[in-house]
Design a protein around this motif. Structure first.
Motif, PDB file in Angstrom:
ATOM      1  N   GLU A  71      32.537  37.215  34.501  1.00  0.00           N
ATOM      2  CA  GLU A  71      32.942  37.372  35.900  1.00  0.00           C
ATOM      3  C   GLU A  71      32.703  38.816  36.360  1.00  0.00           C
ATOM      4  O   GLU A  71      33.288  39.743  35.797  1.00  0.00           O
ATOM      5  CB  GLU A  71      34.431  37.036  35.992  1.00  0.00           C
ATOM      6  CG  GLU A  71      34.926  36.700  37.380  1.00  0.00           C
ATOM      7  CD  GLU A  71      36.459  36.751  37.397  1.00  0.00           C
ATOM      8  OE1 GLU A  71      37.007  37.166  38.422  1.00  0.00           O
ATOM      9  OE2 GLU A  71      37.072  36.413  36.373  1.00  0.00           O
ATOM     10  N   VAL A  73      32.461  42.353  38.757  1.00  0.00           N
ATOM     11  CA  VAL A  73      33.402  43.130  39.564  1.00  0.00           C
ATOM     12  C   VAL A  73      32.704  43.824  40.736  1.00  0.00           C
ATOM     13  O   VAL A  73      33.333  44.528  41.509  1.00  0.00           O
ATOM     14  CB  VAL A  73      34.130  44.216  38.725  1.00  0.00           C
ATOM     15  CG1 VAL A  73      35.041  43.574  37.707  1.00  0.00           C
ATOM     16  CG2 VAL A  73      33.143  45.154  38.062  1.00  0.00           C
ATOM     17  N   LEU A  75      30.526  44.228  44.309  1.00  0.00           N
ATOM     18  CA  LEU A  75      30.368  43.585  45.609  1.00  0.00           C
ATOM     19  C   LEU A  75      29.021  42.843  45.634  1.00  0.00           C
ATOM     20  O   LEU A  75      28.083  43.251  44.959  1.00  0.00           O
ATOM     21  CB  LEU A  75      30.365  44.634  46.729  1.00  0.00           C
ATOM     22  CG  LEU A  75      31.698  45.297  47.055  1.00  0.00           C
ATOM     23  CD1 LEU A  75      31.492  46.375  48.118  1.00  0.00           C
ATOM     24  CD2 LEU A  75      32.726  44.285  47.526  1.00  0.00           C
ATOM     25  N   ARG A 142      36.871  50.924  36.657  1.00  0.00           N
ATOM     26  CA  ARG A 142      36.248  49.811  35.951  1.00  0.00           C
ATOM     27  C   ARG A 142      35.187  49.094  36.760  1.00  0.00           C
ATOM     28  O   ARG A 142      35.185  47.870  36.876  1.00  0.00           O
ATOM     29  CB  ARG A 142      37.319  48.887  35.386  1.00  0.00           C
ATOM     30  CG  ARG A 142      38.239  49.676  34.444  1.00  0.00           C
ATOM     31  CD  ARG A 142      39.330  48.879  33.836  1.00  0.00           C
ATOM     32  NE  ARG A 142      38.800  47.851  32.953  1.00  0.00           N
ATOM     33  CZ  ARG A 142      39.556  46.930  32.359  1.00  0.00           C
ATOM     34  NH1 ARG A 142      40.844  46.938  32.552  1.00  0.00           N
ATOM     35  NH2 ARG A 142      39.013  46.036  31.575  1.00  0.00           N
TER      36      ARG A 142
ATOM     37  N   ARG B 225      38.145  43.565  43.352  1.00  0.00           N
ATOM     38  CA  ARG B 225      38.006  43.427  41.903  1.00  0.00           C
ATOM     39  C   ARG B 225      37.993  44.730  41.130  1.00  0.00           C
ATOM     40  O   ARG B 225      37.901  44.744  39.915  1.00  0.00           O
ATOM     41  CB  ARG B 225      36.709  42.672  41.585  1.00  0.00           C
ATOM     42  CG  ARG B 225      36.716  41.305  42.204  1.00  0.00           C
ATOM     43  CD  ARG B 225      35.464  40.556  41.858  1.00  0.00           C
ATOM     44  NE  ARG B 225      35.509  39.274  42.574  1.00  0.00           N
ATOM     45  CZ  ARG B 225      34.772  38.236  42.239  1.00  0.00           C
ATOM     46  NH1 ARG B 225      33.938  38.310  41.221  1.00  0.00           N
ATOM     47  NH2 ARG B 225      34.869  37.121  42.923  1.00  0.00           N
ATOM     48  N   ARG B 226      37.966  45.841  41.848  1.00  0.00           N
ATOM     49  CA  ARG B 226      38.009  47.125  41.171  1.00  0.00           C
ATOM     50  C   ARG B 226      39.451  47.636  41.197  1.00  0.00           C
ATOM     51  O   ARG B 226      40.274  47.156  41.967  1.00  0.00           O
ATOM     52  CB  ARG B 226      37.065  48.106  41.852  1.00  0.00           C
ATOM     53  CG  ARG B 226      35.585  47.719  41.653  1.00  0.00           C
ATOM     54  CD  ARG B 226      34.723  48.119  42.820  1.00  0.00           C
ATOM     55  NE  ARG B 226      35.207  47.553  44.054  1.00  0.00           N
ATOM     56  CZ  ARG B 226      35.013  46.287  44.432  1.00  0.00           C
ATOM     57  NH1 ARG B 226      34.304  45.472  43.679  1.00  0.00           N
ATOM     58  NH2 ARG B 226      35.523  45.833  45.559  1.00  0.00           N
ATOM     59  N   ILE B 227      39.734  48.618  40.333  1.00  0.00           N
ATOM     60  CA  ILE B 227      41.101  49.133  40.248  1.00  0.00           C
ATOM     61  C   ILE B 227      41.201  50.388  41.105  1.00  0.00           C
ATOM     62  O   ILE B 227      40.531  51.381  40.836  1.00  0.00           O
ATOM     63  CB  ILE B 227      41.458  49.420  38.773  1.00  0.00           C
ATOM     64  CG1 ILE B 227      41.474  48.093  38.010  1.00  0.00           C
ATOM     65  CG2 ILE B 227      42.802  50.137  38.671  1.00  0.00           C
ATOM     66  CD1 ILE B 227      41.486  48.245  36.506  1.00  0.00           C
TER      67      ILE B 227
END
Lengths: 247, 247
Positions: A71, A73, A75, A142, B225-227
């Motif tokens: 999955e 991360v 865009l 991340r 989805r990023r931190i």
């Protein structure tokens, strides 16, 4: 969970080898132990290789692959932030935040009203420092890729480079189009389309630069009724693009 | 164009009197001259009083009103940013940026994982400093009001205060609802509704705090989805609210 980036060749079947500066960081700064879990990424493939530390060698940390998270991360669109050189250390701030917000590339731009001037040598040193900030931010938040910081361009070069992108936006406080039109433009961007965002320096773009941008097919947008600082403007547009494009 | 805030009593028909620290700023820092134009606002009425400098008196700058711009610059909704105390001087950064992005009030919150602890005396000194930063930012970005920085609250007090607001959002990285649901929530906020945004500290909210918030009617959202760092998270939500609510 700490994350590190490796080259594709460092992932060998079930074995992942960490090299370079990360070795010292893992051993002596983070003081990690055998068995501890880390996240490893190959910049660009947008997968997470979850590993356990197996062995500390001289210049390597050898890990075993536990599982792969497919999955992504990232865009679904590549976003290029053209940031006119701001004063002081604001560029560092812009880079850190833009990486968090999912930018794909950052292009420093020397506009007429930029106070900071960089010659070739200074620019190389700056870009190398900025690239380090992008990498550190990509690890921390991340990301699946390490965004690239390009060498500074002048307006003409920037507009020519942006010409290769699907959508080109320029927040301009004298823009006559309102927020409704801006929302229509953002909502019209389909996931997968590449987007250039052009942010002026503290004093704003000169009128002749804005004219050049319009001629090059750049679309003006508004960022609302308050006056944003140059280092805030890009973050607002990146936030809006994330809002529109994140799956 | 420089902007200054005055009390309603300082606007007398066609005469506007600047007092306090702004007098020294206008005379000795900006070195403005008779006839120069400034923007004056009464925090709260969201009108701009465009004035010309008429006279430098001992402790006052006397101006004549040229015209009033009735068109407001404030968002149609009051946005309350509940920011858990971050490390170092990050709160100053959050306040400056939140004011640019149209926040109405900033409420520092002491959550369990906050590293910074403030006793009553320290808190008063900090809040007074933070209020000064809010005022400076409001002048710079030409807000119609000076946002208030409240005294720090604990989680229970913060949730009770947020209970008076129409919408309450909490970005939570373990939230199972995706971006689609988050967009639905943001799009469902009607202009005029008040919005509370709760941002955790560096280590995030503790599970028990999130449970308390859910019980108090707070809705979780995702920020992608990023931190994001704690100082970035609020700015993203404020950007999204501006995108949704700006007329």
């Amino acid at each position: 969970m700490y994350q590190f980036f490796v080259e594709p060749t460092q992932i060998q079947d079930k074995r992942v080898v960490i090299t370079g500066n990360d070795v010292n960081h893992i051993k002596n700064v983070l003081r990690m132990k055998i068995g501890e879990e880390i996240a490893v990424r190959c910049s660009g493939d947008d997968k997470e290789y979850r590993c356990g530390i197996e062995e500390f060698a001289q210049d390597e940390v050898i890990c075993s692959l536990r599982f792969v998270r497919e999955e992504g991360v990232e865009l679904p669109s590549r976003i290029y932030l053209f940031q006119c050189l701001p004063k002081a250390d604001k560029m560092e701030f812009v880079i850190q935040k833009a990486v968090e917000l999912g930018v794909h590339e950052i292009i420093p731009v020397a506009a007429k009203r930029c106070v900071v001037k960089l010659d070739e040598k200074k620019a190389q040193a700056k870009v190398s420092r900025w690239q380090g900030i992008a990498e550190a931010a990509a690890k921390q938040c991340r990301r699946g890729v390490i965004p690239t910081v390009r060498m500074p361009m002048n307006i003409k070069e920037a507009l020519s480079y942006a010409g290769g992108m699907d959508v080109r936006l320029l927040p301009y406080e004298l823009s006559e189009d309102g927020m409704k039109r801006t929302r229509q433009l953002i909502e019209g961007i389909e996931p997968g389309k590449s987007v250039a965002v052009l942010i002026g320096p503290e004093g704003g773009f000169e009128e002749s630069e804005v004219e050049m941008a319009y001629t090059a097919g750049v679309t003006p947008i508004t960022l609302g009724r308050r006056i944003l600082r140059t280092e805030t403007a890009g973050l607002v547009v990146l936030s809006w693009l994330m809002y529109r494009l994140e799956a």
